[in-house]
Design a protein around this motif. Structure first.
Motif, PDB file in Angstrom:
ATOM      1  N   TYR A 166      11.656 -72.076 -33.787  1.00  0.00           N
ATOM      2  CA  TYR A 166      10.691 -71.623 -34.777  1.00  0.00           C
ATOM      3  C   TYR A 166      11.425 -71.134 -36.021  1.00  0.00           C
ATOM      4  N   SER A 167      10.784 -71.305 -37.167  1.00  0.00           N
ATOM      5  CA  SER A 167      11.384 -70.832 -38.413  1.00  0.00           C
ATOM      6  C   SER A 167      11.365 -69.304 -38.440  1.00  0.00           C
ATOM      7  N   ARG A 168      12.211 -68.744 -39.258  1.00  0.00           N
ATOM      8  CA  ARG A 168      12.278 -67.292 -39.390  1.00  0.00           C
ATOM      9  C   ARG A 168      10.940 -66.730 -39.874  1.00  0.00           C
ATOM     10  N   ALA A 191       6.039 -63.602 -38.929  1.00  0.00           N
ATOM     11  CA  ALA A 191       4.583 -63.526 -38.994  1.00  0.00           C
ATOM     12  C   ALA A 191       4.000 -63.188 -37.621  1.00  0.00           C
ATOM     13  N   ILE A 192       4.550 -63.797 -36.568  1.00  0.00           N
ATOM     14  CA  ILE A 192       4.084 -63.515 -35.207  1.00  0.00           C
ATOM     15  C   ILE A 192       4.375 -62.058 -34.848  1.00  0.00           C
ATOM     16  N   LYS A 193       5.561 -61.577 -35.200  1.00  0.00           N
ATOM     17  CA  LYS A 193       5.913 -60.179 -34.908  1.00  0.00           C
ATOM     18  C   LYS A 193       4.982 -59.212 -35.640  1.00  0.00           C
ATOM     19  N   LEU A 194       4.684 -59.508 -36.903  1.00  0.00           N
ATOM     20  CA  LEU A 194       3.775 -58.661 -37.672  1.00  0.00           C
ATOM     21  C   LEU A 194       2.406 -58.624 -37.008  1.00  0.00           C
ATOM     22  N   PHE A 195       1.879 -59.779 -36.647  1.00  0.00           N
ATOM     23  CA  PHE A 195       0.560 -59.850 -36.027  1.00  0.00           C
ATOM     24  C   PHE A 195       0.552 -59.109 -34.697  1.00  0.00           C
ATOM     25  N   ALA A 196       1.619 -59.259 -33.915  1.00  0.00           N
ATOM     26  CA  ALA A 196       1.729 -58.570 -32.627  1.00  0.00           C
ATOM     27  C   ALA A 196       1.738 -57.056 -32.825  1.00  0.00           C
ATOM     28  N   GLU A 221       1.611 -58.817 -27.392  1.00  0.00           N
ATOM     29  CA  GLU A 221       2.148 -57.650 -28.094  1.00  0.00           C
ATOM     30  C   GLU A 221       3.665 -57.696 -28.248  1.00  0.00           C
ATOM     31  N   LYS A 222       4.337 -58.518 -27.458  1.00  0.00           N
ATOM     32  CA  LYS A 222       5.788 -58.689 -27.605  1.00  0.00           C
ATOM     33  C   LYS A 222       6.128 -59.878 -28.496  1.00  0.00           C
ATOM     34  N   ALA A 223       5.096 -60.476 -29.110  1.00  0.00           N
ATOM     35  CA  ALA A 223       5.267 -61.569 -30.075  1.00  0.00           C
ATOM     36  C   ALA A 223       5.813 -62.837 -29.437  1.00  0.00           C
ATOM     37  N   ASP A 224       5.332 -63.158 -28.251  1.00  0.00           N
ATOM     38  CA  ASP A 224       5.723 -64.412 -27.614  1.00  0.00           C
ATOM     39  C   ASP A 224       5.022 -65.555 -28.343  1.00  0.00           C
ATOM     40  N   PRO A 225       5.774 -66.458 -28.980  1.00  0.00           N
ATOM     41  CA  PRO A 225       5.144 -67.523 -29.761  1.00  0.00           C
ATOM     42  C   PRO A 225       4.451 -68.581 -28.914  1.00  0.00           C
ATOM     43  N   LYS A 226       4.589 -68.525 -27.600  1.00  0.00           N
ATOM     44  CA  LYS A 226       3.972 -69.529 -26.739  1.00  0.00           C
ATOM     45  C   LYS A 226       2.569 -69.140 -26.289  1.00  0.00           C
ATOM     46  N   CYS A 227       2.078 -67.978 -26.700  1.00  0.00           N
ATOM     47  CA  CYS A 227       0.720 -67.570 -26.344  1.00  0.00           C
ATOM     48  C   CYS A 227      -0.284 -68.437 -27.086  1.00  0.00           C
ATOM     49  N   GLU A 228      -1.407 -68.715 -26.432  1.00  0.00           N
ATOM     50  CA  GLU A 228      -2.438 -69.557 -27.034  1.00  0.00           C
ATOM     51  C   GLU A 228      -3.030 -68.883 -28.267  1.00  0.00           C
ATOM     52  N   LEU A 229      -3.182 -69.659 -29.315  1.00  0.00           N
ATOM     53  CA  LEU A 229      -3.703 -69.152 -30.582  1.00  0.00           C
ATOM     54  C   LEU A 229      -5.112 -68.588 -30.417  1.00  0.00           C
TER      55      LEU A 229
END
Length: 114
Positions: free
Chosen positions: A9-11, A16-21, A53-61
């Motif tokens: 994944y790009s930085r 963005a995922i971390k912010l949302f989490a 909440e741990k910003a796992d990018p594999k979670c379903e959108l």
């Protein structure tokens, strides 16, 4: 059996995922809701919520959006309601209908004039 693909994944995406989490975790705690309570309301397991909440990018959108909606976190526009989102979606559908269904690379023209 096929090997699982290691996705990169790009930085920007990871940030963005971390912010949302973090927004989800903050709002859950702000509303004094336990992980179990929110997971039950969202219809997911507690471990899935922990992954979100741990910003796992594999979670379903869809699951992530549902958790955010349950907490009242705006997804696109702070003033957007369901009707506005429907309007935006219809406008996008209209734009897409004007575009070609497929994108094809132009055929290379062969220069055979010797």
């Amino acid at each position: 059996m096929p090997r699982s693909i290691q996705r990169v994944y790009s930085r920007y995406t990871l940030e963005a995922i971390k912010l949302f989490a973090e927004m989800i975790r903050f709002e859950r705690k702000n509303q004094k809701m336990t992980e179990s309570e929110l997971a039950e309301r969202a219809g997911i397991s507690r471990s899935m919520l922990q992954r979100i909440e741990k910003a796992d990018p594999k979670c379903e959108l869809g699951v992530v959006f549902e958790v955010a909606a349950l907490l009242g976190i705006p997804l696109f526009d702070a003033t957007a309601d369901v009707n506005r989102l429907i309007t935006y979606r219809r406008q996008t559908e209209e734009k897409l209908s004007l575009m070609p269904r497929r994108i094809r690379k132009p055929a290379k023209e062969t220069f055979d004039d010797f």
